[in-house]
Motif scaffolding. Structure first.
Motif, PDB file in Angstrom:
ATOM      1  N   ASP A   4      55.617  47.274  42.932  1.00 11.12           N
ATOM      2  CA  ASP A   4      54.868  47.598  44.136  1.00 11.12           C
ATOM      3  C   ASP A   4      53.430  47.963  43.800  1.00 11.12           C
ATOM      4  OD1 ASP A   4      57.069  47.102  45.665  1.00 11.12           O
ATOM      5  OD2 ASP A   4      57.683  49.198  45.833  1.00 11.12           O
ATOM      6  N   ARG A   5      53.247  48.749  42.743  1.00 14.87           N
ATOM      7  CA  ARG A   5      51.892  49.161  42.363  1.00 14.87           C
ATOM      8  C   ARG A   5      51.096  47.974  41.841  1.00 14.87           C
ATOM      9  NH1 ARG A   5      49.532  53.072  44.514  1.00 14.87           N
ATOM     10  NH2 ARG A   5      48.317  53.672  42.675  1.00 14.87           N
ATOM     11  N   LEU A   6      51.747  47.081  41.101  1.00 15.89           N
ATOM     12  CA  LEU A   6      51.058  45.875  40.636  1.00 15.89           C
ATOM     13  C   LEU A   6      50.639  45.020  41.825  1.00 15.89           C
ATOM     14  CD1 LEU A   6      50.080  43.966  38.448  1.00 15.89           C
ATOM     15  CD2 LEU A   6      52.399  43.019  38.325  1.00 15.89           C
ATOM     16  N   THR A   7      51.507  44.934  42.808  1.00 18.10           N
ATOM     17  CA  THR A   7      51.161  44.183  44.015  1.00 18.10           C
ATOM     18  C   THR A   7      49.930  44.778  44.685  1.00 18.10           C
ATOM     19  OG1 THR A   7      53.449  43.505  44.418  1.00 18.10           O
ATOM     20  CG2 THR A   7      51.965  43.509  46.314  1.00 18.10           C
ATOM     21  N   GLU A   8      49.854  46.108  44.709  1.00 22.55           N
ATOM     22  CA  GLU A   8      48.684  46.767  45.302  1.00 22.55           C
ATOM     23  C   GLU A   8      47.421  46.443  44.508  1.00 22.55           C
ATOM     24  OE1 GLU A   8      49.263  50.949  45.835  1.00 22.55           O
ATOM     25  OE2 GLU A   8      51.226  50.698  46.745  1.00 22.55           O
ATOM     26  N   VAL A   9      47.548  46.401  43.188  1.00 17.16           N
ATOM     27  CA  VAL A   9      46.391  46.068  42.352  1.00 17.16           C
ATOM     28  C   VAL A   9      45.920  44.643  42.649  1.00 17.16           C
ATOM     29  CG1 VAL A   9      45.602  45.654  39.992  1.00 17.16           C
ATOM     30  CG2 VAL A   9      46.983  47.680  40.503  1.00 17.16           C
ATOM     31  N   LEU A  10      46.860  43.722  42.741  1.00 20.06           N
ATOM     32  CA  LEU A  10      46.487  42.330  42.989  1.00 20.06           C
ATOM     33  C   LEU A  10      45.943  42.152  44.400  1.00 20.06           C
ATOM     34  CD1 LEU A  10      49.372  40.396  41.178  1.00 20.06           C
ATOM     35  CD2 LEU A  10      47.185  41.238  40.285  1.00 20.06           C
ATOM     36  N   ASP A  11      46.501  42.869  45.363  1.00 20.07           N
ATOM     37  CA  ASP A  11      45.961  42.814  46.727  1.00 20.07           C
ATOM     38  C   ASP A  11      44.530  43.338  46.755  1.00 20.07           C
ATOM     39  OD1 ASP A  11      48.314  41.772  47.679  1.00 20.07           O
ATOM     40  OD2 ASP A  11      49.071  43.682  48.470  1.00 20.07           O
ATOM     41  N   ALA A  12      44.296  44.422  46.034  1.00 19.58           N
ATOM     42  CA  ALA A  12      42.948  44.986  45.970  1.00 19.58           C
ATOM     43  C   ALA A  12      41.999  44.031  45.255  1.00 19.58           C
ATOM     44  CB  ALA A  12      42.977  46.338  45.254  1.00 19.58           C
ATOM     45  N   THR A  13      42.500  43.373  44.222  1.00 19.97           N
ATOM     46  CA  THR A  13      41.685  42.393  43.513  1.00 19.97           C
ATOM     47  C   THR A  13      41.266  41.273  44.455  1.00 19.97           C
ATOM     48  OG1 THR A  13      42.846  42.870  41.434  1.00 19.97           O
ATOM     49  CG2 THR A  13      41.630  40.792  41.558  1.00 19.97           C
ATOM     50  N   TYR A  14      42.185  40.825  45.266  1.00 18.18           N
ATOM     51  CA  TYR A  14      41.880  39.760  46.231  1.00 18.18           C
ATOM     52  C   TYR A  14      40.817  40.223  47.223  1.00 18.18           C
ATOM     53  CZ  TYR A  14      42.666  35.753  49.285  1.00 18.18           C
ATOM     54  OH  TYR A  14      42.494  34.613  50.039  1.00 18.18           O
ATOM     55  N   ASP A  15      40.953  41.442  47.703  1.00 16.94           N
ATOM     56  CA  ASP A  15      39.962  41.982  48.637  1.00 16.94           C
ATOM     57  C   ASP A  15      38.573  42.019  48.006  1.00 16.94           C
ATOM     58  OD1 ASP A  15      41.913  42.332  50.546  1.00 16.94           O
ATOM     59  OD2 ASP A  15      42.238  44.458  50.094  1.00 16.94           O
ATOM     60  N   CYS A  16      38.525  42.349  46.729  1.00 21.01           N
ATOM     61  CA  CYS A  16      37.244  42.399  46.030  1.00 21.01           C
ATOM     62  C   CYS A  16      36.659  41.006  45.824  1.00 21.01           C
ATOM     63  CB  CYS A  16      37.398  43.104  44.683  1.00 21.01           C
ATOM     64  SG  CYS A  16      37.769  44.867  44.810  1.00 21.01           S
ATOM     65  N   LEU A  17      37.534  40.048  45.524  1.00 20.52           N
ATOM     66  CA  LEU A  17      37.048  38.685  45.326  1.00 20.52           C
ATOM     67  C   LEU A  17      36.454  38.124  46.612  1.00 20.52           C
ATOM     68  CD1 LEU A  17      39.776  36.988  43.088  1.00 20.52           C
ATOM     69  CD2 LEU A  17      37.710  38.194  42.419  1.00 20.52           C
ATOM     70  N   ILE A  18      37.025  38.494  47.751  1.00 17.82           N
ATOM     71  CA  ILE A  18      36.483  38.043  49.029  1.00 17.82           C
ATOM     72  C   ILE A  18      35.024  38.462  49.164  1.00 17.82           C
ATOM     73  CG2 ILE A  18      36.590  38.411  51.533  1.00 17.82           C
ATOM     74  CD1 ILE A  18      39.617  38.481  51.309  1.00 17.82           C
ATOM     75  N   ARG A  19      34.731  39.674  48.705  1.00 17.16           N
ATOM     76  CA  ARG A  19      33.372  40.213  48.872  1.00 17.16           C
ATOM     77  C   ARG A  19      32.426  39.854  47.736  1.00 17.16           C
ATOM     78  NH1 ARG A  19      34.693  46.403  49.738  1.00 17.16           N
ATOM     79  NH2 ARG A  19      36.519  45.824  48.487  1.00 17.16           N
TER      80      ARG A  19
END
Length: 234
Positions: A4-19
């Motif tokens: 779950d925590r890894l998923t949160e890291v990857l989700d956050a990474t995706y959000d950062c890549l968008i910006r």
């Protein structure tokens, strides 16, 4: 490791890549998006590069799972082929639609994840070859079969290529060496050639406005030529 925590890291990474895109994103950015410290991020990934690679792998794996389900479905060959191609096109459109930066995750030349993108396309090609083979596309060339029957047996027989640079040159691009080169058999395209045509078609549609809308009629037209009545839209 907590999934779950890894998923949160990857989700956050995706959000950062968008910006920010791949190059400008940092571990600090990922940590900030999660409202955690840098050290907390490092508990789950080795750094920004590792996070981006894992993200690319997750996205391509999900798309490949959709393609595999389509290829294995109890459905006509045309429907199965369309499903495989839709999985690829959907991945491209989703990433391109979210941000020009996230489309970077599709770059087969990228240092961090290019091999993942390349392997994904090769896996789709393998799925398509299987569908076309099961549909009975192509077949043995009668002239080649006769030549094989008349080929002398034993040491005097003409050797078939089995390895080395020449054999490598005949393997499909990005392939595993388990499938021969595309060729016309008795005036028809073989499964490998049909798969290559489908991949080329979807690659072209990825860069065309309204490509998703054009996918079905384009694939139907191609499959009707390849499969005859079996390629007609159900």
């Amino acid at each position: 490791m907590s999934g779950d925590r890894l998923t949160e890291v990857l989700d956050a990474t995706y959000d950062c890549l968008i910006r920010y895109g791949v190059r400008r994103t940092t571990v600090d950015d990922i940590a900030g998006a999660m409202n955690v410290s840098r050290s907390a991020v490092y508990q789950y990934v080795r750094g920004k590069d590792d996070a981006v690679r894992r993200l690319a792998e997750r996205l391509h794996t999900r798309a490949l799972e959709r393609a595999r389900r389509a290829a294995s479905a109890d459905a006509p060959p045309a429907t199965r082929v369309r499903g495989v191609l839709e999985a690829k096109l959907r991945l491209v459109l989703d990433l391109s639609g979210d941000s020009p930066h996230t489309a970077e995750l599709l770059d087969e030349k990228a240092r961090l994840f290019g091999d993942i993108c390349h392997g994904f396309t090769a896996d789709l090609r393998t799925l398509l070859i299987r569908v076309f083979t099961e549909a009975g596309l192509g077949g043995a060339d009668p002239a080649e079969e006769e030549a094989d029957e008349n080929r002398p047996a034993g040491p005097a027989a003409e050797p078939r290529p089995s390895g080395g640079p020449a054999a490598d040159a005949r393997r499909p691009p990005g392939g595993t060496g388990t499938v021969g080169p595309a060729r016309a058999v008795g005036g028809a395209v073989d499964p490998a050639g049909a798969a290559d045509m489908c991949i080329a078609l979807v690659l072209g549609l990825e860069s065309v406005p309204g490509g998703e809308r054009l996918l079905r009629p384009a694939v139907d037209a191609l499959l009707t030529g390849l499969l005859g009545d079996a390629g007609a839209a159900p």
